[in-house]
Every structure is written in structure tokens, then in C-alpha cells.
Design a protein around this motif. Structure first.
Motif, mmCIF file in Angstrom:
data_model
loop_
_atom_site.group_PDB
_atom_site.id
_atom_site.type_symbol
_atom_site.label_atom_id
_atom_site.label_comp_id
_atom_site.label_asym_id
_atom_site.label_seq_id
_atom_site.Cartn_x
_atom_site.Cartn_y
_atom_site.Cartn_z
ATOM 1 N N UNK A 131 0.831 -1.209 0.000
ATOM 2 C CA UNK A 131 0.000 0.000 0.000
ATOM 3 C C UNK A 131 0.862 1.254 0.000
ATOM 4 N N UNK A 132 1.931 1.260 0.822
ATOM 5 C CA UNK A 132 2.786 2.456 0.890
ATOM 6 C C UNK A 132 3.341 2.826 -0.476
ATOM 7 N N UNK A 133 3.720 1.818 -1.251
ATOM 8 C CA UNK A 133 4.285 2.088 -2.579
ATOM 9 C C UNK A 133 3.231 2.726 -3.487
ATOM 10 N N UNK A 134 2.017 2.176 -3.465
ATOM 11 C CA UNK A 134 0.955 2.700 -4.336
ATOM 12 C C UNK A 134 0.617 4.141 -3.954
ATOM 13 N N UNK A 135 0.561 4.410 -2.649
ATOM 14 C CA UNK A 135 0.192 5.760 -2.223
ATOM 15 C C UNK A 135 1.369 6.720 -2.329
ATOM 16 N N UNK A 136 2.586 6.195 -2.189
ATOM 17 C CA UNK A 136 3.765 7.027 -2.451
ATOM 18 C C UNK A 136 3.778 7.500 -3.897
ATOM 19 N N UNK A 137 3.420 6.607 -4.815
ATOM 20 C CA UNK A 137 3.342 6.997 -6.226
ATOM 21 C C UNK A 137 2.262 8.058 -6.423
ATOM 22 N N UNK A 191 -3.405 6.575 7.299
ATOM 23 C CA UNK A 191 -4.826 6.383 7.617
ATOM 24 C C UNK A 191 -5.310 5.032 7.093
ATOM 25 N N UNK A 192 -4.927 4.693 5.870
ATOM 26 C CA UNK A 192 -5.380 3.428 5.290
ATOM 27 C C UNK A 192 -4.740 2.238 6.017
ATOM 28 N N UNK A 225 -11.414 0.718 -1.511
ATOM 29 C CA UNK A 225 -11.112 1.425 -2.754
ATOM 30 C C UNK A 225 -11.011 2.913 -2.420
ATOM 31 N N UNK A 226 -10.258 3.652 -3.240
ATOM 32 C CA UNK A 226 -10.100 5.069 -2.895
ATOM 33 C C UNK A 226 -9.955 5.975 -4.095
ATOM 34 N N UNK A 227 -10.599 7.151 -3.991
ATOM 35 C CA UNK A 227 -10.315 8.260 -4.908
ATOM 36 C C UNK A 227 -9.097 8.964 -4.308
ATOM 37 N N UNK A 228 -7.919 8.334 -4.481
ATOM 38 C CA UNK A 228 -6.787 8.726 -3.651
ATOM 39 C C UNK A 228 -6.184 10.076 -4.030
ATOM 40 N N UNK A 229 -6.471 10.548 -5.233
ATOM 41 C CA UNK A 229 -6.013 11.889 -5.591
ATOM 42 C C UNK A 229 -6.641 12.968 -4.725
ATOM 43 N N UNK A 230 -7.815 12.671 -4.172
ATOM 44 C CA UNK A 230 -8.486 13.583 -3.240
ATOM 45 C C UNK A 230 -8.276 13.186 -1.781
#
Lengths: 471, 471
Positions: free
Chosen positions: B236-242, B359-360, B377-382
Motif C-alpha cells: 500500500x505504501x508504494x501505491x500511495x507514495x506513487x 490512515x489506510x 477502494x479510494x479516490x486517492x487523488x483527493x
């Protein structure tokens, strides 16, 4: 102005000792300080407050509000005093609360692309601080205004076509209510469906609901590539036709600014743009990745050429760009310089871009009929344009002609589905026009105003024209 | 529920004859119709209204409001009934006003890039109509919701990272007040500094201030090029770091959606994405000129690779893109299909993107501790993400565990500077969480509510938790 004081508002004398205890040297009743705080820019008459407070914290602002509230003393929030619409005049006297000592940047997050600042931080100082973090804050009204003042007046500027206005870029606020509560609105989340949107209610409320003391801002990463361009057109319709075509094609221009032929004459003279002609002109800026910028430049160039544009001037180096944008930003000084000794009255119409050409052409015909000189510039990507009506401030008849032209320009915008103020606000000058624009909605605005400021002490006489039954 | 009726609210019987005179067949008191209007989606219990009205014009809505107002009968506005938070339940009985017959597109302007629609137009129908004009409306909540309902709940979806939410895309409204006035807010201007921002006040007010009957929307030109991509990450950290790196670089992605490993397992099974692994995944979309899209694709590809991303799947053809996005949009059905007979409870936390990974990860640990299955699932840009908490609706103990997990997820978001609802709203379900989030601001919201709906007839029991002195 004790004569005009309605019985519902109180005088400041009874609370002066308590204000002095609270603020010491940071309370001033000196004439010079009061007069510095009694006008703003572009307001001929002086309406000084009875005293000026310089608080340093939310708690001090709240204590000031409680004192004023107990005695029903008017409160006028003050940032840099650069409003053009008399927002900071103390029409009913009272206390001016100057927030410029609350000038700390409270936090900057490059990861969240946001920051929190006290209300007195100015936009240039903020951007200087953000640069080292690889970010910028895009809202750029002409003046180096305070962020609190920009929030209070819903300011924008040349980059709103790409990044929006204060409405879109304020995530949350700290507000001090007229009765001295310290309230946080919004959060750091980019979006929210949680309750009534108090943040957007205070943004643009012009100090009539409470005092904005902190602002949470959304920021942008510095673009990898930037390019600027200038293109000249045979007539206004061609320049605005190119604008509409660029927007319809979804080309994400960072800036698209219009300058009419008369304003170009003044600019050429003042900013020594000898390579340019006295023709309707678009100033453009592109931001993004290098390939995206190159593609935008090419696409916009093709659109402009198709509309008869010529005299392209591409500026890729920072110093070339600065020269062009400085010329655009110096329009006001170029106008003042053109006819020394005259005053300039600004208008602020904003219409759907589909109506912009018609609105500007009608307005130019109106200008010609008045016999006044009035150069025109526009944030045309937003449908917003300003006339700079030149008049002799010592000649009441010229002043009246200028007033009439300004009023008709606002009425024309309203008739065409737009607004009498795109970014300057209402202040004390446009109460009638705004009332015409709002219609039935004005009563709802008063209901909200009375709910959040039941004693009517917050910046009285601004933003909302009294309803017939209040007159 | 006559027992729960507070003395201040009235019953519908005295006004039924007048409502019948006004609406004829378009007033229903039949049980089936009332029950269809008594729940919305994802609400286990039924709270039917006493009657359902189907008005066809602003004037009819105003006449209905005047009748209800005179007798203090609750009014519950109703669009497509797709809210997940019980917005449309008639907690105090009264009249449901179903606006689906007000379904006309009143005007479309490709030159101004705007349109005006009646509240009952759905987003898919609007987009079908806009396509021939070369435009689209970008806000896409999962359901084919009505534009009026989307405005009332401040909806967003997968494209908010690029185009904003209803907050940024509604230019103006027609609102019917609880006492039956028809009021227009805003204008067609892109920006305005003219008065209190009533438009933003009604957007997200969940029918508690008045009935939204018309909406003026900002539109977008159809992009020249579109490309989609999927990339999978080791954790998860890698995906959100990107994600954070993409946002910081200012790459204007049109969509950036996160799906966790468990949700991917369900998707792969349901949507036959056999080429993918059960790993944290980003679904991306790029829009713009061809060179800009190619540049974005390359830049995002490099960022993802640096973060350990692999298994890139680029989709340039429309049918490939549709397959990917359909899989993403079918998450909910994939979840229901995975464990037949179970229910799914959604959460809606939204935090600054800098806090998103933490948070995730905390939320996933919490999920594991509860022993429940809850794909994410997430609208992670927001910074927005949803848990789909799977529970057995017939098992009160599981239901309580699911409730606790949902509450803690909202509280965690608030603690991290975010909000308990990014896009679903408060409705009847999140009053406590929202009150915790608002703090002192809740009293200001009530002041506004009471000013605009003094009798408290608009959608009672929603959005705002009663203050201690109101309980």
C-alpha cells in the motif's frame, strides 16, 4: 460621524479602557493611524474608525470582539487596505481591527500541497516562502494583498482560468464570531460532504459575518515548463473568438488576458513595448510538462492565426516573460501616466464567455458616447473585464458621467447573465447593482447575515443593501 | 411515526385536499409508492412519507411548500433515491417531493461551456445530450443520480482530482424556500465576488434549507486524447507514495483510483481480470492533447516504476478503457458477489493526501482486528477512500462490529485533519461523527439553518445533530 449613528450601534468610549488594558501600545486613537485605516485604495472620501487595534492572536481578536459586542461597537476588519471598493471604510465609526501583525505561516505541507497561514500574511511573502518547497499559491490580485483580505473578498486575478479563485482554493478557516467565539470551519481534506459549507459562506463575506484570522490554502506544485506569448488581432471579435475557441478545445491555458487598443497605446508608451501595435491583444501563459506546453503553444497559435491574429511574440526565458507580464500588470500605472492628474474608476463586469464579445463591444460604444477615455483589460478566460474610466476628480460633471458609465457596465453584465463584480467585491460602492443582481436572494442573504451577526456590528454598510423594510 | 412527532411539526391530513387540487394524479398516498420513497439505498429500515408529490414546475413546488409551511408539514426532497446515507427517509413523516418529473435540459451553451437543467435530469442522460455538443459533465458518483440530488449532497466521484466536485461545478441554482419563494442564486458568470455565496450554501445542504429545482452547471470540452492505465504495487505504501509523487509533480491526471489487494481478488473473480494479481493497484486515466497525454503517461510510468510498480497495462482503445473502468466501477457488485447473502456498509473518510497511507494502514489493521472482511477502494487523488464492510444483516453482533469499525474510520479521518465524509454526505447516519468534526461550527450551522428554515420543516433529522439545548 455621530449624527449618522443608528441607535442600535454603540460608541467606543466606554470600552476604550478595556481595549487599552488588553492591547497596550497596540491600540491607537491617533489621527494619522485612524486616517491610514479610513479609506482603502480608490475611495475619494475618508471614513476613519474611532480607534485601530493590532491584535496578535486569535484569543486577542476574540477578546476584542467580546468587548465590542457588549457595547454594540462596529468592527471593521483590515488587511493591507488594498480593496478598491471601500471595504475598509468605517462608515459608522467603531473599531478597525488591523490583522497585519498576525503574519505567521503556521504550517506548509509539500506532501499534502497545502498550508495554513494567519490572515495577515501577504500573497507575495507566502509565495517567497513556498518557492523553496517547490510550490506556489496561484491567486494574484494586482495588489500584494493579505490572504485574509483575499479570502474575505473572494479575490482572484490572472490565473483563475486555470486554478480558480479563493472560492476554490480555501480549504478551511479560523473565524472569530462577533460575540467572540473562535470557530474552525472546513478541514484539510480536499473535498467534503459534511454539513453546511461555512468556509464558502465566510469567503466573500467582506467582514460582515465575522473576522477571518487563519486560512488553510490549497497549493500547486511549481510547473516544469512555462511559456508566455502575446498575439495581436485586427479587432475585438477576433481576439475574443480566439479565446472562446481555446476554452472550447479544453486547452488548459494558465492565463489568457485581453488588452484593448487604447490600453495597448498606454502600455506601449509606458512599458516601451515598441515592437507591438495599438491593436486588441491577448497575453497568454502556458504551464505544464515540456511536451504539453509545446503542444498548447502550437494549438493556441493555430487558433489565433485562424482568427487573424499576428505579431506573435513567444517568450520562453524568464526575463522575457517577466517583461511581458510586467507590462500587463502595469496597465493601471500606464493609464495614470497617460493623463497625469486624472483619477481612474474601475469596473468589474463578468459574463458568460459566450456573451463577452457582445458585452465588451456594447461597453466600448457606451464609452465612446460618454466622451470619456476608458481603456479596457480582461481576464477573458473567466469572462471578466475591467474598464479604467479616466475622469477629473475636481469636476463633478465628469465624475457623474463616469459613475453612470460604471453603473451601466454593471447592469449590462447582469442583463447578459453575469455579475456586476467578478473579483473586486461590493464594499460600499456597488450595493445598488448587487441588489439588482440578487433579486429575491438578497432577503436570504440578510437572513443569514442577521443569524450570524444579530447585532449588526460587523462592517456595517457593506456588501448588502438594506431591504426596503430596513431602510 | 406519529409518536415521535415533535409538537412543532404538523400532520399532513389538513392539507391533503389542497395538494390533490394542485397535483391531481401526481399526488400519491399509496403504500407501494410511499415505501419506494422511504429508504434510499443501503438503509435497512423503512421510513415512508405520508404522501409523495410529483410536481412539474418551480411554481408547483412553491405552491406545495406554501401548503406544507402553513401546516408545518415536513418536506423531504427526492431525486433518484440513490443516496447511501438515508437522506431521503421521512423520519418525521410528511410529504416527499419527488422531482424526477422535472427532467428538462433547459439550455446548453457550447460557447459558454455551461448548461441549465431541472433538478430531475440524471447525469447519464445529461452526458448523452452533451456529447453531440462536444462537451461532458465530469462528476460521476457511482449511481446514475439526479443533478439536483448531486447538488444537494455535494457529490463527486472518480474525476474530482482533475475537475472538482459539485462545489466547484455548480454556477447557480433555483431554490424554492420552505415558505414557497422561488429564488435564483449565482449567475452564469464563472466567478463572482457579489454577496454571500448562497449557491455553495445550498450545495451540500441535503434538502435541509430548501428544494433545489434547477441547476446551472459548468461543463468541459471533450478531450482530444484519452488513455488509461493500471499499475500494481508490492504494498500500500508504494501505491500511495506513487500517488503523492504524481500530485506533487503537478501531473494533471484525470483519474487516480486505488484498489486494495482484497478488492482486487474480488474484481479479478467478478470481472475476469485474469492478467492481474491480487496486489494493491492504481487505476489511472489521462486526458488532454495527444502529446500531453503521452507525456503524462511516461511521467507517471516512471514514478510508478520508481515506487516498485509493475504489471503496467496501458489501454488506449475505448473498449480496453471501458473494460478497465467497468471493473473498477463494479467493485460494489464484485463485493456482493464474493459472499452472497451478506450486506455491505460503506465508509467515506477523506484526509490530506500526506496522511492517506497512514490512515489506510491503520484502518486495515482495525479491519483485521474486527475479524470482518472489508475491501477498500479510494479516490486517492483527493485523499478519499471507502471501506466496503461485509456483514450478515441478520446477525446483530456482526452489525455492531461493522458499526464500530465504520465509526472508528470516520474518527480516524477527523483526527488526521480530514473529514468523516468526502462525498456521500451525512444524512441520518453520521450525525454524531459530523458533530465531532464540526465542534463549535455546528452552532453556526444551526444558526443558518434556523434562519432559512425557521419552522424546521425541511428534511428534519438530517445533516445536523441537534445542539445540547435542542435535544
Amino acid at each position: 460621524m455621530p449624527d449618522a449613528l443608528p441607535p442600535a450601534l454603540g460608541t467606543i468610549e466606554p470600552i476604550l479602557p478595556a481595549l487599552r488594558d488588553l492591547l497596550g501600545e497596540r491600540l491607537s486613537t491617533g489621527q494619522a493611524v485612524r486616517e491610514q485605516h479610513g479609506r482603502g485604495e480608490g475611495v475619494p472620501d475618508l471614513f476613519p474608525p474611532d480607534a485601530v487595534a493590532f491584535p496578535g492572536s486569535n484569543e486577542e481578536v476574540a477578546a476584542i470582539a467580546r468587548l465590542c459586542h457588549a457595547q454594540r461597537v462596529p468592527i471593521v476588519p483590515f488587511g493591507t487596505g488594498t480593496s478598491l471598493e471601500g471595504h475598509v471604510t468605517a462608515l459608522r465609526g467603531g473599531l478597525c481591527v488591523d490583522l497585519t501583525r498576525m503574519d505567521r505561516v503556521l504550517g506548509v505541507s509539500p506532501e499534502a500541497l497545502d498550508c495554513r497561514v494567519q490572515a495577515g500574511v501577504t500573497r507575495r511573502r507566502l509565495n517567497a516562502e513556498l518557492r523553496s518547497h517547490g510550490m506556489f499559491f496561484p491567486i494574484d490580485p494586482g495588489a500584494d494583498a493579505s490572504i485574509g483580505g483575499m479570502a474575505a473578498t473572494r479575490a482572484s486575478g490572472t490565473a483563475a482560468v486555470r486554478y480558480g479563485t479563493m472560492r476554490e482554493n480555501v480549504l478551511g478557516l479560523t473565524v472569530v464570531t462577533p460575540d467572540g467565539r473562535i470557530v474552525r470551519t472546513g478541514s484539510r481534506a480536499r473535498k467534503s460532504s459534511t454539513g453546511l459549507d461555512l468556509t464558502r459562506l465566510y469567503v466573500g463575506s467582506e467582514g460582515t459575518l465575522g473576522l477571518i484570522t487563519e486560512v488553510q490554502l490549497r497549493l500547486q506544485g511549481l510547473p516544469e515548463a512555462v511559456s508566455a506569448a502575446v498575439c495581436q488581432f485586427p479587432d475585438i471579435r477576433a481576439a475574443l473568438g480566439a479565446t472562446v475557441a481555446v476554452l472550447q478545445a479544453g486547452i488548459p491555458v494558465a492565463r489568457i488576458e485581453f488588452v484593448n487598443a487604447l490600453q495597448m497605446r498606454m502600455c506601449i508608451r509606458y512599458s516601451k513595448l515598441d515592437e507591438m501595435a495599438e491593436l486588441p491583444t491577448l497575453f497568454l501563459e502556458f504551464q505544464g510538462g515540456p511536451a504539453a506546453v509545446a503542444e498548447q503553444v502550437e494549438a493556441v497559435g493555430a487558433v489565433c492565426e485562424e482568427m487573424g491574429g499576428s505579431g506573435f511574440l513567444w517568450a520562453n526565458r524568464p526575463e522575457e516573460r517577466s517583461r511581458l507580464w510586467k507590462a500587463r500588470h502595469d496597465n493601471y500605472y500606464a493609464t495614470l501616466h497617460y493623463l497625469p492628474g486624472k483619477s481612474v474608476m474601475g469596473t468589474d463586469a463578468c459574463v458568460p464567455v459566450s456573451a463577452l464579445a457582445e458585452c465588451i463591444l456594447e461597453t466600448e460604444a457606451d464609452v465612446a458616447a460618454t466622451g470619456l477615455l476608458a481603456p479596457l483589460v480582461g481576464h477573458v478566460g473567466d469572462g471578466n473585464f475591467h474598464l479604467g474610466i479616466i475622469f477629473d476628480p475636481t469636476d463633478p460633471e465628469q465624475r457623474a458621467r463616469a459613475d453612470g458609465l460604471a453603473r451601466r457596465t454593471g447592469e449590462r453584465a447582469i442583463r447578459m447573465g453575469g455579475t456586476c463584480s467578478g473579483e473586486h467585491g461590493i464594499g460600499m460602492h456597488k450595493l445598488d447593482l448587487a441588489a439588482e443582481e440578487h433579486g429575491e436572494a438578497l432577503a436570504l442573504m440578510w437572513a443569514v447575515k442577521n443569524a450570524l451577526d444579530p447585532l449588526g456590528i460587523m462592517n456595517p454598510g457593506k456588501l448588502l443593501k438594506p431591504l426596503p423594510n430596513q431602510a
